[in-house]
Design a protein around this motif. Structure first.
Motif, mmCIF file in Angstrom:
data_model
loop_
_atom_site.group_PDB
_atom_site.id
_atom_site.type_symbol
_atom_site.label_atom_id
_atom_site.label_comp_id
_atom_site.label_asym_id
_atom_site.label_seq_id
_atom_site.Cartn_x
_atom_site.Cartn_y
_atom_site.Cartn_z
ATOM 1 N N GLY A 133 118.350 -3.419 151.815
ATOM 2 C CA GLY A 133 117.835 -4.765 151.629
ATOM 3 C C GLY A 133 116.438 -4.817 151.046
ATOM 4 N N LEU A 134 115.456 -4.564 151.877
ATOM 5 C CA LEU A 134 114.058 -4.753 151.495
ATOM 6 C C LEU A 134 113.655 -3.944 150.266
ATOM 7 C CD1 LEU A 134 111.405 -6.147 152.179
ATOM 8 C CD2 LEU A 134 110.883 -4.277 153.766
ATOM 9 N N SER A 135 114.012 -2.674 150.223
ATOM 10 C CA SER A 135 113.581 -1.817 149.108
ATOM 11 C C SER A 135 114.198 -2.227 147.772
ATOM 12 C CB SER A 135 113.913 -0.352 149.406
ATOM 13 O OG SER A 135 115.309 -0.149 149.478
ATOM 14 N N LYS A 136 115.335 -2.926 147.817
ATOM 15 C CA LYS A 136 115.980 -3.358 146.568
ATOM 16 C C LYS A 136 115.143 -4.421 145.860
ATOM 17 C CE LYS A 136 119.505 -0.721 147.398
ATOM 18 N NZ LYS A 136 119.616 0.573 146.713
ATOM 19 N N ARG A 137 114.306 -5.118 146.601
ATOM 20 C CA ARG A 137 113.488 -6.169 145.996
ATOM 21 C C ARG A 137 112.468 -5.567 145.038
ATOM 22 N NH1 ARG A 137 112.102 -10.036 151.223
ATOM 23 N NH2 ARG A 137 114.244 -10.277 151.982
ATOM 24 N N TRP A 138 111.756 -4.544 145.499
ATOM 25 C CA TRP A 138 110.761 -3.962 144.595
ATOM 26 C C TRP A 138 111.406 -3.069 143.540
ATOM 27 C CZ3 TRP A 138 109.560 -3.058 150.025
ATOM 28 C CH2 TRP A 138 109.946 -1.816 150.523
ATOM 29 N N LEU A 139 112.632 -2.624 143.776
ATOM 30 C CA LEU A 139 113.333 -1.856 142.752
ATOM 31 C C LEU A 139 113.582 -2.721 141.514
ATOM 32 C CD1 LEU A 139 114.660 0.836 142.022
ATOM 33 C CD2 LEU A 139 116.782 -0.013 143.052
ATOM 34 N N TYR A 140 113.952 -3.977 141.730
ATOM 35 C CA TYR A 140 114.170 -4.891 140.607
ATOM 36 C C TYR A 140 112.871 -5.086 139.827
ATOM 37 C CZ TYR A 140 115.107 -9.151 137.980
ATOM 38 O OH TYR A 140 115.221 -10.066 136.966
ATOM 39 N N LEU A 141 111.769 -5.262 140.544
ATOM 40 C CA LEU A 141 110.486 -5.474 139.880
ATOM 41 C C LEU A 141 110.074 -4.255 139.058
ATOM 42 C CD1 LEU A 141 107.988 -7.197 139.421
ATOM 43 C CD2 LEU A 141 107.039 -6.310 141.548
ATOM 44 N N MET A 142 110.311 -3.064 139.594
ATOM 45 C CA MET A 142 109.998 -1.830 138.862
ATOM 46 C C MET A 142 110.764 -1.737 137.549
ATOM 47 S SD MET A 142 110.234 1.000 141.853
ATOM 48 C CE MET A 142 109.264 0.905 143.358
ATOM 49 N N PRO A 157 106.530 -3.137 133.384
ATOM 50 C CA PRO A 157 105.916 -1.825 133.132
ATOM 51 C C PRO A 157 104.532 -1.691 133.750
ATOM 52 C CG PRO A 157 105.629 -3.231 131.225
ATOM 53 C CD PRO A 157 106.451 -4.025 132.203
ATOM 54 N N GLU A 158 104.097 -0.446 133.900
ATOM 55 C CA GLU A 158 102.728 -0.104 134.301
ATOM 56 C C GLU A 158 102.311 -0.748 135.629
ATOM 57 O OE1 GLU A 158 100.226 -1.144 131.031
ATOM 58 O OE2 GLU A 158 101.301 0.113 129.601
ATOM 59 N N VAL A 159 103.171 -0.587 136.647
ATOM 60 C CA VAL A 159 102.860 -1.164 137.957
ATOM 61 C C VAL A 159 102.775 -0.114 139.058
ATOM 62 C CG1 VAL A 159 103.847 -3.417 137.402
ATOM 63 C CG2 VAL A 159 105.314 -1.644 138.400
ATOM 64 N N ALA A 160 102.890 1.162 138.705
ATOM 65 C CA ALA A 160 102.947 2.229 139.711
ATOM 66 C C ALA A 160 101.759 2.193 140.669
ATOM 67 C CB ALA A 160 103.030 3.592 139.023
ATOM 68 N N LYS A 161 100.573 2.079 140.135
ATOM 69 C CA LYS A 161 99.377 2.111 140.971
ATOM 70 C C LYS A 161 99.333 0.932 141.938
ATOM 71 C CE LYS A 161 94.401 2.958 140.713
ATOM 72 N NZ LYS A 161 94.528 4.219 141.470
ATOM 73 N N LEU A 162 99.892 -0.183 141.530
ATOM 74 C CA LEU A 162 99.883 -1.378 142.370
ATOM 75 C C LEU A 162 100.795 -1.229 143.584
ATOM 76 C CD1 LEU A 162 99.999 -4.101 139.555
ATOM 77 C CD2 LEU A 162 98.004 -3.202 140.759
ATOM 78 N N PHE A 163 101.693 -0.245 143.535
ATOM 79 C CA PHE A 163 102.608 -0.016 144.655
ATOM 80 C C PHE A 163 102.038 0.964 145.690
ATOM 81 C CE2 PHE A 163 105.878 -1.882 141.950
ATOM 82 C CZ PHE A 163 106.648 -2.555 142.876
ATOM 83 N N GLU A 164 100.879 1.521 145.434
ATOM 84 C CA GLU A 164 100.295 2.504 146.352
ATOM 85 C C GLU A 164 100.056 1.953 147.759
ATOM 86 O OE1 GLU A 164 96.896 4.169 144.424
ATOM 87 O OE2 GLU A 164 98.086 5.341 142.982
ATOM 88 N N PRO A 165 99.565 0.710 147.911
ATOM 89 C CA PRO A 165 99.403 0.173 149.272
ATOM 90 C C PRO A 165 100.722 0.091 150.035
ATOM 91 C CG PRO A 165 98.143 -1.129 147.704
ATOM 92 C CD PRO A 165 99.014 -0.217 146.898
ATOM 93 N N LEU A 166 101.806 -0.191 149.313
ATOM 94 C CA LEU A 166 103.114 -0.259 149.958
ATOM 95 C C LEU A 166 103.567 1.125 150.398
ATOM 96 C CD1 LEU A 166 105.502 -2.058 150.725
ATOM 97 C CD2 LEU A 166 106.449 -1.662 148.435
ATOM 98 N N GLU A 167 103.343 2.141 149.566
ATOM 99 C CA GLU A 167 103.700 3.509 149.936
ATOM 100 C C GLU A 167 102.898 3.965 151.154
ATOM 101 O OE1 GLU A 167 104.808 7.388 150.496
ATOM 102 O OE2 GLU A 167 105.861 5.662 149.631
ATOM 103 N N CYS A 168 101.636 3.599 151.220
ATOM 104 C CA CYS A 168 100.812 3.948 152.392
ATOM 105 C C CYS A 168 101.391 3.331 153.656
ATOM 106 C CB CYS A 168 99.373 3.475 152.191
ATOM 107 S SG CYS A 168 98.450 4.418 150.966
ATOM 108 N N CYS A 169 101.877 2.103 153.542
ATOM 109 C CA CYS A 169 102.481 1.433 154.696
ATOM 110 C C CYS A 169 103.776 2.122 155.110
ATOM 111 C CB CYS A 169 102.735 -0.039 154.353
ATOM 112 S SG CYS A 169 103.301 -1.036 155.757
ATOM 113 N N ILE A 170 104.553 2.552 154.129
ATOM 114 C CA ILE A 170 105.808 3.250 154.421
ATOM 115 C C ILE A 170 105.548 4.567 155.147
ATOM 116 C CG2 ILE A 170 107.819 4.393 153.403
ATOM 117 C CD1 ILE A 170 107.607 2.372 151.080
ATOM 118 N N SER A 171 104.644 5.377 154.602
ATOM 119 C CA SER A 171 104.418 6.723 155.140
ATOM 120 C C SER A 171 103.551 6.730 156.398
ATOM 121 C CB SER A 171 103.789 7.622 154.069
ATOM 122 O OG SER A 171 102.572 7.078 153.621
#
Length: 214
Positions: free
Chosen positions: A70-79, A83-97
């Motif tokens: 469910g949840l992860s599919k939302r940002w998969l569509y945005l990716m 383009p060029e949004v990888a760095k903007l996802f870093e706060p989300l990865e920090c929350c995941i890990s």
């Protein structure tokens, strides 16, 4: 049209402004506008993930399913569409890990296990991809898969007479993407398998029907 020559309107499925066009969960426009939009979306997803983390204390398996399907599919569509949004996802990865995974597993060493969880289940992982690392490839794959269709749009033909050819091009593109993804995961699996402390986990989890995680 407004004074700048851009159309402005609002509908349920999209909106146009002088800065960008919106469609569901994506933005096309100025870099600042897109950056602001993606940052806001990431902040919202982070809040949802923190809420899921609280539920995870009582229902880890339910929350894992909600995250992966469910949840992860939302940002998969945005990716795939921005383009060029990888760095903007870093706060989300920090929350995941740092928040979600330690709660999901009670005891979780991000330094050693995070890479394994990014692998698909058939490679011994949990399909919990790192959004910051995944974003560039997902956009590249999406662009490759839709290139034949984009080309047709740009040609502006009144009569479409090459349906079979285009379908075959799309099919070949998707096959190439699937192969590229599989090769990437096999390479990562082999790298992690060379780490003594991870070798046993990967071997066990790669077996059909194995379930060591939850």
């Amino acid at each position: 049209r407004n004074r700048r020559g851009f159309t402005s309107h609002n509908r349920q499925n999209g909106s146009f402004t002088h800065q960008a066009r919106s469609n569901r969960c994506s933005r096309i426009g100025t870099k600042d506008f897109v950056k602001s939009f993606v940052s806001n979306m990431v902040a919202d997803w982070k809040k949802e993930l923190l809420d899921l983390t609280q539920i995870c204390k009582q229902e880890p398996q339910v929350c894992y399913a909600a995250y992966v399907f469910g949840l992860s599919k939302r940002w998969l569509y945005l990716m795939r569409t921005t383009p060029e949004v990888a760095k903007l996802f870093e706060p989300l990865e920090c929350c995941i890990s740092d928040q979600f995974l330690p709660t999901l597993f009670k005891s979780f060493n991000a330094d050693t296990l995070r890479s394994i969880t990014t692998l698909p289940a058939k490679f011994g992982g949990l399909s919990m991809f790192d959004p910051a690392q995944t974003a560039p490839d997902e956009y590249k794959y999406s662009a490759a898969a839709t290139e034949p269709l984009v080309r047709l749009i740009l040609e502006q033909k009144l009569i479409f007479d090459a349906e079979d050819k285009v379908q075959e091009e799309v099919r070949l593109a998707k096959t190439s993407i699937a192969t590229a993804k599989s090769d990437k995961f096999k390479h990562l699996q082999e790298e992690l398998g060379n780490v003594a402390s991870l070798n046993t986990i990967i071997k066990h989890q790669s077996q059909k029907g194995a379930s060591l995680w939850l």
